[in-house]
Design a protein around this motif. Structure first.
Motif, PDB file in Angstrom:
ATOM      1  N   SER A 156      -4.133   9.642  -4.192  1.00  0.00           N
ATOM      2  CA  SER A 156      -3.762   9.651  -2.775  1.00  0.00           C
ATOM      3  C   SER A 156      -2.801  10.802  -2.486  1.00  0.00           C
ATOM      4  N   TYR A 157      -1.823  10.987  -3.355  1.00  0.00           N
ATOM      5  CA  TYR A 157      -0.861  12.073  -3.186  1.00  0.00           C
ATOM      6  C   TYR A 157      -1.564  13.431  -3.228  1.00  0.00           C
ATOM      7  N   GLU A 158      -2.483  13.594  -4.166  1.00  0.00           N
ATOM      8  CA  GLU A 158      -3.222  14.850  -4.261  1.00  0.00           C
ATOM      9  C   GLU A 158      -4.050  15.085  -2.999  1.00  0.00           C
ATOM     10  N   HIS A 159      -4.620  14.031  -2.448  1.00  0.00           N
ATOM     11  CA  HIS A 159      -5.372  14.134  -1.194  1.00  0.00           C
ATOM     12  C   HIS A 159      -4.451  14.578  -0.052  1.00  0.00           C
ATOM     13  N   LEU A 160      -3.265  13.991   0.019  1.00  0.00           N
ATOM     14  CA  LEU A 160      -2.308  14.372   1.068  1.00  0.00           C
ATOM     15  C   LEU A 160      -1.877  15.832   0.913  1.00  0.00           C
ATOM     16  N   GLN A 161      -1.659  16.272  -0.327  1.00  0.00           N
ATOM     17  CA  GLN A 161      -1.310  17.671  -0.559  1.00  0.00           C
ATOM     18  C   GLN A 161      -2.437  18.597  -0.100  1.00  0.00           C
ATOM     19  N   THR A 189       0.860  -1.179   0.000  1.00  0.00           N
ATOM     20  CA  THR A 189       0.000   0.000   0.000  1.00  0.00           C
ATOM     21  C   THR A 189       0.896   1.227   0.000  1.00  0.00           C
ATOM     22  N   TYR A 190       0.408   2.288  -0.615  1.00  0.00           N
ATOM     23  CA  TYR A 190       1.175   3.534  -0.700  1.00  0.00           C
ATOM     24  C   TYR A 190       0.243   4.707  -0.445  1.00  0.00           C
ATOM     25  N   MET A 207      -5.869   5.454   0.455  1.00  0.00           N
ATOM     26  CA  MET A 207      -4.717   4.581   0.285  1.00  0.00           C
ATOM     27  C   MET A 207      -4.731   3.945  -1.107  1.00  0.00           C
ATOM     28  N   ALA A 208      -3.559   3.833  -1.713  1.00  0.00           N
ATOM     29  CA  ALA A 208      -3.422   3.135  -2.993  1.00  0.00           C
ATOM     30  C   ALA A 208      -2.963   1.707  -2.703  1.00  0.00           C
ATOM     31  N   VAL A 209      -3.751   0.741  -3.133  1.00  0.00           N
ATOM     32  CA  VAL A 209      -3.464  -0.670  -2.875  1.00  0.00           C
ATOM     33  C   VAL A 209      -2.874  -1.276  -4.150  1.00  0.00           C
ATOM     34  N   PHE A 210      -1.652  -1.787  -4.042  1.00  0.00           N
ATOM     35  CA  PHE A 210      -0.946  -2.370  -5.183  1.00  0.00           C
ATOM     36  C   PHE A 210      -0.822  -3.882  -4.989  1.00  0.00           C
ATOM     37  N   ALA A 211      -1.419  -4.636  -5.885  1.00  0.00           N
ATOM     38  CA  ALA A 211      -1.296  -6.093  -5.815  1.00  0.00           C
ATOM     39  C   ALA A 211      -1.122  -6.720  -7.192  1.00  0.00           C
ATOM     40  N   SER A 212      -0.913  -5.914  -8.222  1.00  0.00           N
ATOM     41  CA  SER A 212      -0.776  -6.472  -9.568  1.00  0.00           C
ATOM     42  C   SER A 212       0.475  -7.343  -9.698  1.00  0.00           C
ATOM     43  N   LYS A 213       1.455  -7.140  -8.835  1.00  0.00           N
ATOM     44  CA  LYS A 213       2.677  -7.952  -8.872  1.00  0.00           C
ATOM     45  C   LYS A 213       2.741  -8.922  -7.691  1.00  0.00           C
ATOM     46  N   ALA A 214       1.632  -9.027  -6.952  1.00  0.00           N
ATOM     47  CA  ALA A 214       1.612  -9.890  -5.767  1.00  0.00           C
ATOM     48  C   ALA A 214       1.766 -11.353  -6.148  1.00  0.00           C
ATOM     49  N   LEU A 215       2.507 -12.055  -5.290  1.00  0.00           N
ATOM     50  CA  LEU A 215       2.667 -13.496  -5.423  1.00  0.00           C
ATOM     51  C   LEU A 215       2.113 -14.154  -4.167  1.00  0.00           C
TER      52      LEU A 215
END
Length: 176
Positions: A146-151, A42-43, A50-58
């Protein structure tokens, strides 16, 4: 770290907290040990942004994309991941300190020459590091949002006078 203006040796991150929650959700879903889930991160912000990244998950060495997981169930897993912190606060009436403490211990362990800290941002014997996120167009768009939200949140607390304007940060702290 990239946008803070700080030198890498001046900060660390506990970015692993929500990533471990995602890892746990996927491990439970597929009935494997949590350490058998890799490349699920997550980032960005904490919570709904939150941005959830799992496209490369194993999962136990197999790509998540090749395992039976409906879009509906994936949406539930993402929701449980993004809402996990708020659920802890609701249940306990306060935030939890165990997960940040554990991650800090793992960073100290890595900094002292033990197993390297394996999460997207942290500290080990080579110092503070981060891994540039790589993902699908959808994942990268979620990270940008997410970054724009944090800004926006940063700008809001600046407008309320809680922290100084970004241009004044260096005068407040010469280490920036």
């Amino acid at each position: 770290m990239i946008h803070s203006g700080l030198k890498p040796n001046q900060l660390t991150s506990l970015a692993a907290l929500d990533s471990t929650r995602l890892q746990q959700q996927l491990a439970q879903e597929f009935g494997v040990r949590q350490d058998k889930v890799t490349n699920a991160y997550t980032y960005g912000g904490h919570g709904e942004q939150m941005a959830v990244f799992a496209s490369k998950a194993l999962i136990d060495g197999k790509p998540l994309s090749e395992l039976p997981l409906s879009d509906e169930r994936w949406a539930e897993i993402k929701h449980m991941t993004t809402q996990g912190g708020s659920n802890i606060i609701k249940l306990r009436g306060r935030s939890s300190f165990q997960s940040p403490a554990y991650q800090a211990v793992k960073m100290i362990e890595g900094a002292m020459g033990g197993e390297p800290f394996k999460w997207p941002a942290g500290c080990d014997k080579d110092g503070v590091h981060f891994t540039q996120p790589e993902g699908t167009a959808e994942e990268m768009a979620a990270l940008q949002a997410s970054y724009e939200h944090l800004q926006k949140m940063r700008d809001e607390i600046i407008s309320l006078g809680i922290i100084p304007a970004v241009a004044d940060w260096k005068t407040e702290n010469p280490n920036l």
